[in-house]
Design a protein around this motif. Sequence first.
Motif, PDB file in Angstrom:
ATOM      1  N   LYS A 612      22.577  -2.718 -34.169  1.00 29.39           N
ATOM      2  CA  LYS A 612      22.141  -2.202 -32.866  1.00 29.39           C
ATOM      3  C   LYS A 612      21.621  -3.329 -31.983  1.00 29.39           C
ATOM      4  O   LYS A 612      21.905  -3.367 -30.775  1.00 29.39           O
ATOM      5  N   GLU A 613      20.849  -4.240 -32.593  1.00 24.52           N
ATOM      6  CA  GLU A 613      20.343  -5.393 -31.840  1.00 24.52           C
ATOM      7  C   GLU A 613      21.491  -6.262 -31.329  1.00 24.52           C
ATOM      8  O   GLU A 613      21.462  -6.754 -30.203  1.00 24.52           O
ATOM      9  N   ARG A 614      22.499  -6.439 -32.178  1.00 25.88           N
ATOM     10  CA  ARG A 614      23.657  -7.245 -31.781  1.00 25.88           C
ATOM     11  C   ARG A 614      24.397  -6.611 -30.615  1.00 25.88           C
ATOM     12  O   ARG A 614      24.757  -7.287 -29.638  1.00 25.88           O
ATOM     13  N   LEU A 615      24.624  -5.280 -30.723  1.00 28.84           N
ATOM     14  CA  LEU A 615      25.316  -4.573 -29.649  1.00 28.84           C
ATOM     15  C   LEU A 615      24.503  -4.593 -28.357  1.00 28.84           C
ATOM     16  O   LEU A 615      25.057  -4.753 -27.262  1.00 28.84           O
ATOM     17  N   LEU A 616      23.169  -4.421 -28.500  1.00 29.34           N
ATOM     18  CA  LEU A 616      22.301  -4.452 -27.329  1.00 29.34           C
ATOM     19  C   LEU A 616      22.332  -5.833 -26.675  1.00 29.34           C
ATOM     20  O   LEU A 616      22.420  -5.944 -25.436  1.00 29.34           O
ATOM     21  N   LYS A 617      22.272  -6.863 -27.489  1.00 31.26           N
ATOM     22  CA  LYS A 617      22.343  -8.230 -26.971  1.00 31.26           C
ATOM     23  C   LYS A 617      23.678  -8.481 -26.281  1.00 31.26           C
ATOM     24  O   LYS A 617      23.743  -9.108 -25.218  1.00 31.26           O
ATOM     25  N   GLU A 618      24.732  -7.957 -26.904  1.00 24.79           N
ATOM     26  CA  GLU A 618      26.076  -8.116 -26.330  1.00 24.79           C
ATOM     27  C   GLU A 618      26.170  -7.426 -24.978  1.00 24.79           C
ATOM     28  O   GLU A 618      26.735  -7.971 -24.015  1.00 24.79           O
ATOM     29  N   ARG A 619      25.598  -6.204 -24.890  1.00 17.68           N
ATOM     30  CA  ARG A 619      25.613  -5.465 -23.618  1.00 17.68           C
ATOM     31  C   ARG A 619      24.805  -6.208 -22.555  1.00 17.68           C
ATOM     32  O   ARG A 619      25.196  -6.250 -21.380  1.00 17.68           O
ATOM     33  N   ARG A 620      23.663  -6.788 -22.966  1.00 18.19           N
ATOM     34  CA  ARG A 620      22.838  -7.546 -22.025  1.00 18.19           C
ATOM     35  C   ARG A 620      23.594  -8.767 -21.510  1.00 18.19           C
ATOM     36  O   ARG A 620      23.527  -9.090 -20.321  1.00 18.19           O
ATOM     37  N   ARG A 626      28.310  -9.739 -15.520  1.00 21.20           N
ATOM     38  CA  ARG A 626      28.726  -8.907 -14.375  1.00 21.20           C
ATOM     39  C   ARG A 626      27.867  -9.203 -13.159  1.00 21.20           C
ATOM     40  O   ARG A 626      28.373  -9.309 -12.033  1.00 21.20           O
ATOM     41  N   LEU A 627      26.558  -9.313 -13.386  1.00 19.35           N
ATOM     42  CA  LEU A 627      25.638  -9.612 -12.286  1.00 19.35           C
ATOM     43  C   LEU A 627      25.953 -10.975 -11.667  1.00 19.35           C
ATOM     44  O   LEU A 627      25.963 -11.123 -10.439  1.00 19.35           O
ATOM     45  N   LYS A 628      26.225 -11.938 -12.556  1.00 16.65           N
ATOM     46  CA  LYS A 628      26.565 -13.276 -12.073  1.00 16.65           C
ATOM     47  C   LYS A 628      27.856 -13.250 -11.259  1.00 16.65           C
ATOM     48  O   LYS A 628      27.971 -13.885 -10.198  1.00 16.65           O
ATOM     49  N   ALA A 629      28.857 -12.478 -11.755  1.00 16.72           N
ATOM     50  CA  ALA A 629      30.139 -12.361 -11.052  1.00 16.72           C
ATOM     51  C   ALA A 629      29.947 -11.695  -9.688  1.00 16.72           C
ATOM     52  O   ALA A 629      30.556 -12.100  -8.685  1.00 16.72           O
TER      53      ALA A 629
END
Length: 648
Positions: A612-620, A626-629
Motif C-alpha cells: 500500500k505504501e508503495r502504491l501510495l508513493k507511486e500515485r504521489r 502531472r502537476l509538473k507537466a
Amino acid sequence: MEVRRWHIIIGFTILFVTYALVLLNIQVFSKNYKMRAEANIVERVVEYPLRGMIYDRNGKLLASNAAVFDVMIVPKVFKVLPQDSLELAGMLDYTIEELRYNIKKAKYYSWYKPSVFKKQLTESEYAKIQDKIIRYKGLSIQARTIRSYPHKSLANALGYVKEVTRDFLKKDSANYYQSGDLIGKSGIEKFYEKELRGQRGVSYIMKNVKGVTKGKFEDGKLDTIPQVGATLTSSIDLDLQAYGELLMKDKKGAIVAIDPSTGEILAMISAPSYDPNELTGEGKRLSKRYGDLSRDTNKPLFNRAMQSRYPPGSTFKTVMAMIGLQTGAVDTLTTYFSCNKRLVGCHNHDSPLNLKGSIINSCNPWYYQEIRRMLNDEGKRYETSDLLRKTLDDWKIDVQDYGLGRKLGVDMPYEKGGLVPSSKLYDRIYKGGGWKISTIHSISIGQGEVLAMPIQLANLGAIIANRGYYYSPHIIKSIGGKGPLEQYKEKHKVDIKPEYVDHIARAMADVPRIGTARRAYSPDIVICGKTGTAQNPHGEDHSIFMGFAPLYNPKIAIAVYVENAGFGGTWAAPIASLMMEKYVNGIVKRPYLEKYVNSVNLIQREKERKEKERLLKERREKAKERLKAQQLLRQKRDSIAVTTSSES
C-alpha cells in the motif's frame, strides 16, 4: 694385454658385488621396499565415527545419524568400456559429461588413492546398484553417516553440517580434516564440533591383484578403532520449543526462555525458520536448498534470538529503575515524577507516579526526569560538559553489569553484543560535542542508540527473577554425562541490593494485572513482566515483552520480540504468557488466547502494508509528474500569449 684383462675382471667383479649388495639391502634388510611392495596389495580404509547424538532435557532425540554410501574410485585400476559408460552413468544419475568430468577430477586428485566418485547414496539408492557396481574394477563402496533430525524444531539453534571446503583444509593447522569430511557450520553443531565429531579410525585390508579381500593386514595390528562423538544433552524442552514455534507461525521475531536458577535455555525460537532436514546431505540438492533459503526475504537462516539487535524499548525501564535505586538517584517511597508530556510523549495514566507506578504504567517522562538526575544534569546545560561525559560512561558500566551492551558468552556461534552508548560514541556522532541530555534522553526508555538481543532481555528477566544474579545462558547442560562447560557453573552477581530488585519484581507482577500487559494476565500463575514498543523506521513498531513466572521461586524467564506488530501488550505479552503457563503448569487453559495469537498473519499484513505504501508513493510521484507537466504547459501557453501580444 694380461694387465688389461685383469683390470676388466676386477672391474666387473666390483660392479657385480656392488649390485649384489644393493639388491640384498633392498630385498632383505630394507623395510622401505617391503612397505612399497605391500602398498600394492594393502588398501587403507578410513572408518568414519558416528557423530554424537543430541537430546533435549527430557531425553527426546534432536539430532541423530543416517547411513549413506559413497562410491569410491581408484583411477589407476578403474576401467570402463565405451559401451558400459552409459549404463554406469545411469546407475549413478550422471550424464555422460558429468561421468567424464568426475573421472577427470579423480585423476587430478590422485591416480592411486581412492577418492569420492559419487557422494552419499541413500540406502535405497545403494540397494539398487550394489550388485552391479562390483563389475567395475576400481570402484568400491564406503559407508558413512550424515546428520538426521527427527523433529522439525530448533533448526536455527541446532545448526547444520557441511562438507569442508578446500580453503578450510588449507587453513586446518591441526590437519585433522580431509576432503569429504563434514563439519558443523552453525548452531550447536559448530560450537561443539570437537565434542561431536569423534575420532576417525583406520583399517588396513589385504587384497589380491583381482581386488578380492584376503583379510586384515598384519592381523589388524595397525588398525585404529573409530571413537564415537560425545552425546550432548541440551537444556531445550522440545514440547515448549514446538509450542513457541506454533505461536510464532506467520510472524517474524524471536522467543528465548531461560531457567533462572541455572541459566539453561529452555526454548530458542527464531521466526520464520525451516526444517533442519532441508540442509542435510551434500551435492546439488543441498546447494539448491541452501540457495533458496539464503535468498528468502524473510531470512529463515538468520538466528534472530542471538543476532538481531533491536531497541529494547520500555523493557529497559526496569534497568533504569534498578540503577536509579542503587545509585540513590531515586527511591521507592518519596520519589514522584509527573507525566509531563511536554518533555516526551506518553499515553494517558495517573500522575504523578512513584517508581512502582512508573513500571506498571510505563511512563516515559518519568524516566526522562530520572536520567537527568542520574547524569547530574537538570536540563540547564546546552553544551557537553566533562561531568556529563563521566556520568554517562559510569552509567554505561552500570548497564553492562546487567548483561547488556556486551556478549554473554552463550555456547552458540555468531553471538552479538548489542550496544550501550558512551560519551565517545556521541562525540563521534556530534563531532566532539554539542550533545546534552535533551539530545540523548531517548536512551532512558530503551530507544535511540541502545540495542539488545532477545537472549539478553531473557537474561535480564532471569536477573530480576533471581533478585540480582544470573548464570550465563547456555543450551547444552551435559557433555557425555559430565555436566556443562565450567564457565556455565559460575554465578554472576549484579551490583544491586536484592530488596531493590524485589521491589521491581513485585511491580512487574502488577503489569499484567492492572498495567500495560493485561492480555498476559493468568488466573493460575503470577506472571511478572514489562512490555516494550520499539520504534522501527522501516515499518510498524516491534512488540516486546520481558518477564518471568511465578513471582516467587520462579521457573522461567522469557523475552519475546514480534516484528512489525505494534504495542508490546498486543502480541508479545500474550505469547510470553502462554509460553510461561505451558512450562510452569504443563497445560494451557486459555484456548481463547491461543486463538487470538494465531488469528492473524503478521508477515502478510506487513507485506500488504508495504505494498500500500508503495502504491501510495507511486500515485504521489505520478501526481507530482502531472502537476509538473501542467505547470510546464501553463508556462508554454503564457509564453505563447506574451509573444502574440507583443507581435500585435
